[in-house]
Write a protein that holds these residues in place. Structure first.
Motif, PDB file in Angstrom:
ATOM      1  N   VAL A  26      -0.461   6.571  -8.292  1.00 57.83           N
ATOM      2  CA  VAL A  26       0.334   6.523  -9.533  1.00 57.83           C
ATOM      3  C   VAL A  26      -0.284   7.464 -10.571  1.00 57.83           C
ATOM      4  O   VAL A  26       0.413   8.274 -11.206  1.00 57.83           O
ATOM      5  CB  VAL A  26       0.407   5.077 -10.090  1.00 57.83           C
ATOM      6  N   ARG A  27      -1.614   7.356 -10.719  1.00 61.43           N
ATOM      7  CA  ARG A  27      -2.295   8.182 -11.740  1.00 61.43           C
ATOM      8  C   ARG A  27      -2.213   9.659 -11.382  1.00 61.43           C
ATOM      9  O   ARG A  27      -2.007  10.501 -12.270  1.00 61.43           O
ATOM     10  CB  ARG A  27      -3.757   7.749 -11.871  1.00 61.43           C
ATOM     11  N   GLU A  28      -2.362   9.987 -10.115  1.00 59.69           N
ATOM     12  CA  GLU A  28      -2.286  11.399  -9.709  1.00 59.69           C
ATOM     13  C   GLU A  28      -0.906  11.982  -9.979  1.00 59.69           C
ATOM     14  O   GLU A  28      -0.760  13.177 -10.208  1.00 59.69           O
ATOM     15  CB  GLU A  28      -2.636  11.545  -8.220  1.00 59.69           C
ATOM     16  N   ALA A  29       0.110  11.106  -9.946  1.00 60.44           N
ATOM     17  CA  ALA A  29       1.477  11.561 -10.224  1.00 60.44           C
ATOM     18  C   ALA A  29       1.778  11.579 -11.719  1.00 60.44           C
ATOM     19  O   ALA A  29       2.894  11.924 -12.124  1.00 60.44           O
ATOM     20  CB  ALA A  29       2.471  10.655  -9.502  1.00 60.44           C
ATOM     21  N   GLY A  30       0.793  11.182 -12.543  1.00 61.30           N
ATOM     22  CA  GLY A  30       0.984  11.234 -13.990  1.00 61.30           C
ATOM     23  C   GLY A  30       1.474   9.945 -14.601  1.00 61.30           C
ATOM     24  O   GLY A  30       1.755   9.895 -15.803  1.00 61.30           O
ATOM     25  N   GLY A  31       1.560   8.891 -13.797  1.00 60.72           N
ATOM     26  CA  GLY A  31       1.994   7.601 -14.321  1.00 60.72           C
ATOM     27  C   GLY A  31       0.833   6.794 -14.860  1.00 60.72           C
ATOM     28  O   GLY A  31      -0.331   7.164 -14.706  1.00 60.72           O
ATOM     29  N   THR A  32       1.159   5.680 -15.498  1.00 61.28           N
ATOM     30  CA  THR A  32       0.143   4.744 -15.959  1.00 61.28           C
ATOM     31  C   THR A  32       0.313   3.446 -15.169  1.00 61.28           C
ATOM     32  O   THR A  32       1.398   3.128 -14.688  1.00 61.28           O
ATOM     33  CB  THR A  32       0.276   4.450 -17.460  1.00 61.28           C
ATOM     34  N   VAL A  33      -0.784   2.701 -15.047  1.00 59.33           N
ATOM     35  CA  VAL A  33      -0.764   1.568 -14.130  1.00 59.33           C
ATOM     36  C   VAL A  33      -1.601   0.412 -14.656  1.00 59.33           C
ATOM     37  O   VAL A  33      -2.628   0.625 -15.303  1.00 59.33           O
ATOM     38  CB  VAL A  33      -1.257   2.033 -12.732  1.00 59.33           C
ATOM     39  N   ASN A  34      -1.139  -0.791 -14.400  1.00 62.31           N
ATOM     40  CA  ASN A  34      -1.946  -1.994 -14.582  1.00 62.31           C
ATOM     41  C   ASN A  34      -2.094  -2.678 -13.230  1.00 62.31           C
ATOM     42  O   ASN A  34      -1.091  -2.921 -12.551  1.00 62.31           O
ATOM     43  CB  ASN A  34      -1.277  -2.974 -15.555  1.00 62.31           C
ATOM     44  N   LEU A  35      -3.328  -2.987 -12.853  1.00 61.23           N
ATOM     45  CA  LEU A  35      -3.599  -3.770 -11.648  1.00 61.23           C
ATOM     46  C   LEU A  35      -3.702  -5.235 -12.051  1.00 61.23           C
ATOM     47  O   LEU A  35      -4.515  -5.587 -12.904  1.00 61.23           O
ATOM     48  CB  LEU A  35      -4.914  -3.306 -11.018  1.00 61.23           C
ATOM     49  N   ILE A  36      -2.855  -6.079 -11.443  1.00 60.64           N
ATOM     50  CA  ILE A  36      -2.704  -7.452 -11.912  1.00 60.64           C
ATOM     51  C   ILE A  36      -2.851  -8.425 -10.731  1.00 60.64           C
ATOM     52  O   ILE A  36      -2.184  -8.264  -9.697  1.00 60.64           O
ATOM     53  CB  ILE A  36      -1.316  -7.637 -12.561  1.00 60.64           C
ATOM     54  N   GLN A  37      -3.706  -9.419 -10.889  1.00 63.06           N
ATOM     55  CA  GLN A  37      -3.814 -10.478  -9.874  1.00 63.06           C
ATOM     56  C   GLN A  37      -2.523 -11.290  -9.869  1.00 63.06           C
ATOM     57  O   GLN A  37      -1.935 -11.548 -10.929  1.00 63.06           O
ATOM     58  CB  GLN A  37      -4.987 -11.404 -10.214  1.00 63.06           C
ATOM     59  N   ALA A  38      -2.106 -11.723  -8.671  1.00 62.13           N
ATOM     60  CA  ALA A  38      -0.816 -12.407  -8.533  1.00 62.13           C
ATOM     61  C   ALA A  38      -0.659 -13.576  -9.508  1.00 62.13           C
ATOM     62  O   ALA A  38       0.408 -13.765 -10.088  1.00 62.13           O
ATOM     63  CB  ALA A  38      -0.648 -12.903  -7.097  1.00 62.13           C
ATOM     64  N   GLY A  39      -1.719 -14.316  -9.709  1.00 59.63           N
ATOM     65  CA  GLY A  39      -1.629 -15.496 -10.570  1.00 59.63           C
ATOM     66  C   GLY A  39      -1.464 -15.177 -12.039  1.00 59.63           C
ATOM     67  O   GLY A  39      -1.176 -16.076 -12.849  1.00 59.63           O
ATOM     68  N   ASP A  40      -1.637 -13.903 -12.387  1.00 59.98           N
ATOM     69  CA  ASP A  40      -1.562 -13.501 -13.802  1.00 59.98           C
ATOM     70  C   ASP A  40      -0.252 -12.804 -14.149  1.00 59.98           C
ATOM     71  O   ASP A  40      -0.140 -12.217 -15.234  1.00 59.98           O
ATOM     72  CB  ASP A  40      -2.721 -12.548 -14.147  1.00 59.98           C
TER      73      ASP A  40
END
Ligand SMILES: Cc1cc2nc3c(=O)[nH]c(=O)nc-3n(C[C@H](O)[C@H](O)[C@H](O)COP(=O)(O)O)c2cc1C
Length: 141
Positions: A26-40
């Motif tokens: 995602v970042r290499e393509a220029g996007g922004t990302v949040n990594l989120i645990q399923a429970g959150d």
């Protein structure tokens, strides 16, 4: 630029390693990302993102993890109709049946499932590269 939620469950780290590679893509393509645990993650969070990557290993007998991931996914799936989504996860002895069922279920619910990646146990170099490509796909759709 696409803002992507990567929502995952991982018991022993294999699907988490895949999530990290999806985030890299995602970042290499220029996007922004949040990594989120399923429970959150909850339905109220859906509107904050342009696109979604969901990760869960094969558990039970070719099903999604039942305690945290599936309840979360059940709750958010209706809010994802019409949204771009990719799916990923690790497995061991099976043939990927859980992912086929999951893709079918998501498609039936109206999600736009662009692609999926499965990895046998700890993702090797080829699987990591496939996850990076998956991240690029979801960031640029
Ligand atoms: C309770 C349990 C059920 C599992 N069921 C399956 C299964 O049905 N099919 C399969 O291929 N692997 C199955 N596995 C193996 C996991 O999918 C595999 O170990 C995977 O790499 C775990 O990913 P994680 O490190 O992200 O938790 C199961 C593992 C556990 C602990």
């Amino acid at each position: 630029m696409a803002h992507v939620a990567i929502v995952f469950w991982s018991g022993t780290g294999n699907t988490e390693a895949m999530a990290d590679s999806v985030a890299k893509g995602v970042r290499e393509a220029g996007g922004t990302v949040n990594l989120i645990q399923a429970g959150d993650f909850s339905p109220a969070d859906v509107e904050s993102y342009d696109a979604f990557a969901f990760g869960c290993p094969a558990m039970g007998n070719e099903i999604l993890e039942e305690d945290e991931f599936e309840p979360m996914y059940d709750a958010v799936e209706p809010a994802l109709a019409g949204k771009n989504v990719v799916l990923f996860g690790s497995y061991d002895w099976g043939t990927g049946e859980w992912m086929e069922s999951w893709e079918q279920r998501a498609t039936d619910a109206g999600l736009n499932v662009l692609d999926s990646v499965i990895a046998n146990l700890d993702p090797d170099g080829e699987a990591q590269a496939a996850c990076v490509a998956l991240g690029k796909t979801i960031a640029t759709a």
